[in-house]
Enzyme design. Structure first.
Site, PDB file in Angstrom:
ATOM      1  N   THR A  76      27.958 -34.331 -18.701  1.00  0.00           N
ATOM      2  CA  THR A  76      27.040 -34.863 -17.675  1.00  0.00           C
ATOM      3  C   THR A  76      27.838 -35.252 -16.435  1.00  0.00           C
ATOM      4  OG1 THR A  76      25.512 -35.672 -19.351  1.00  0.00           O
ATOM      5  CG2 THR A  76      25.422 -36.757 -17.202  1.00  0.00           C
ATOM      6  N   GLY A 133      33.230 -33.702 -17.664  1.00  0.00           N
ATOM      7  CA  GLY A 133      34.086 -34.359 -16.680  1.00  0.00           C
ATOM      8  C   GLY A 133      34.603 -35.693 -17.193  1.00  0.00           C
ATOM      9  N   GLY A 149      30.526 -43.053 -16.056  1.00  0.00           N
ATOM     10  CA  GLY A 149      30.085 -43.339 -14.689  1.00  0.00           C
ATOM     11  C   GLY A 149      28.651 -42.877 -14.463  1.00  0.00           C
ATOM     12  N   GLY A 150      28.251 -41.850 -15.219  1.00  0.00           N
ATOM     13  CA  GLY A 150      26.879 -41.346 -15.126  1.00  0.00           C
ATOM     14  C   GLY A 150      25.980 -41.911 -16.213  1.00  0.00           C
ATOM     15  N   GLU A 163      27.562 -38.425 -24.822  1.00  0.00           N
ATOM     16  CA  GLU A 163      28.778 -37.624 -24.611  1.00  0.00           C
ATOM     17  C   GLU A 163      29.723 -37.773 -25.796  1.00  0.00           C
ATOM     18  OE1 GLU A 163      28.878 -37.766 -19.721  1.00  0.00           O
ATOM     19  OE2 GLU A 163      29.983 -39.269 -20.827  1.00  0.00           O
ATOM     20  N   ASP A 214      35.833 -39.904 -15.553  1.00  0.00           N
ATOM     21  CA  ASP A 214      36.039 -40.792 -14.400  1.00  0.00           C
ATOM     22  C   ASP A 214      37.521 -41.049 -14.194  1.00  0.00           C
ATOM     23  OD1 ASP A 214      33.226 -41.295 -13.766  1.00  0.00           O
ATOM     24  OD2 ASP A 214      33.190 -42.120 -15.787  1.00  0.00           O
ATOM     25  N   LYS A 222      41.270 -37.770 -10.514  1.00  0.00           N
ATOM     26  CA  LYS A 222      40.919 -38.472 -11.757  1.00  0.00           C
ATOM     27  C   LYS A 222      42.142 -38.745 -12.647  1.00  0.00           C
ATOM     28  CE  LYS A 222      36.443 -38.025 -10.822  1.00  0.00           C
ATOM     29  NZ  LYS A 222      35.529 -37.180 -11.550  1.00  0.00           N
ATOM     30  N   LYS A 249      34.975 -42.638 -19.381  1.00  0.00           N
ATOM     31  CA  LYS A 249      33.775 -41.867 -19.076  1.00  0.00           C
ATOM     32  C   LYS A 249      32.568 -42.812 -19.058  1.00  0.00           C
ATOM     33  CE  LYS A 249      32.955 -38.040 -21.006  1.00  0.00           C
ATOM     34  NZ  LYS A 249      32.441 -37.638 -19.677  1.00  0.00           N
TER      35      LYS A 249
END
Ligand code: 5RP
Length: 222
Positions: A28, A82, A96-97, A103, A84, A121, A94
């Protein structure tokens, strides 16, 4: 190169890790979105995808890809997402979203975690990016006090002035000001706090491969 061009470059490089005829786990965020758009170009060569958020599922479906419930899946050669922040050992922050829980769950089924990130990153010490922790709503104050006792400052994530609600119906605390010198120990410690659903530290299962977008091209860290 712009940050978006770096994200596109790593998304394109990640296609080489997709196993034809198999199921791919999809992360995501903005970098994952570039990956989804690249994956769509080879959608007839994969069996299906498993999404780590409602937003990702929607984008996959909009491209005409089949999205499976994780409960229907026993084999997933690769999960691509991805981060952060990531360090040289593959430990990541991870969430941030706000998708950290799904995930982590989808990644746990995959044989390989491929992280795709622009060069900004990569860090020596995790923690400049506030560490997301998904919590049961009734526990955010008590968990926040315990997280703050670990040395950071826990703040409830808001959206439009209200607590942000995750895909799972929970809240997010972002812990500011941490210097994470032992990511695995901190992941274990936060996992042990009652009320915590998931901590956005991915150290016990970090990235197996990181495709890092730099001005000199995509670097592969293993
Ligand atoms: C979402 C995540 C993302 O992977 C992370 O926030 C990175 O996002 P982006 O690719 O937009 O920088 O963990 O929960």
């Amino acid at each position: 190169m712009t940050q978006d061009e770096l994200k596109l470059a790593v998304a394109q490089a990640a296609i080489a890790y997709v196993v034809e005829g198999e199921i791919v786990g999809v992360g995501t965020g903005s970098t994952a979105n570039f990956f989804i758009d690249e994956l769509a170009k080879m959608k007839d060569k994969i069996k299906a995808a498993v999404a780590s958020s409602e937003a990702t599922a929607e984008r996959l479906r909009a491209h005409g890809m089949t999205v499976l419930d994780l409960n229907e899946v026993t084999r997933m050669p690769v999960y691509i997402d991805g981060a952060d922040e990531i360090n040289a050992s593959g430990a990541m922050i991870k969430g941030g979203g706000a998708a950290l829980t799904r995930e982590k769950i989808v990644a746990s089924v995959a044989e390989k975690f491929v992280c795709i990130a622009d060069g900004s990153k990569l860090v020596d010490t995790l923690g400049r990016f506030p560490l997301p922790v998904e919590v049961i709503p009734m526990s955010y104050a008590v968990v926040g006090r315990q997280l703050s006792a670990l040395g950071g400052e826990a703040k409830l994530r808001l959206k439009d002035g209200q607590p942000l609600v995750t895909d799972n119906g929970n809240y997010i605390l972002d812990v500011h000001g941490l210097q994470i010198t032992d990511p695995m120990a901190l992941e274990n410690a936060i996992n042990n706090i009652v009320g915590v659903v998931t901590v956005g530290l991915f150290a016990r299962q970090g990235a197996d491969v990181c495709l890092l977008g730099t001005a000199e091209g995509v670097k592969t860290l293993k």
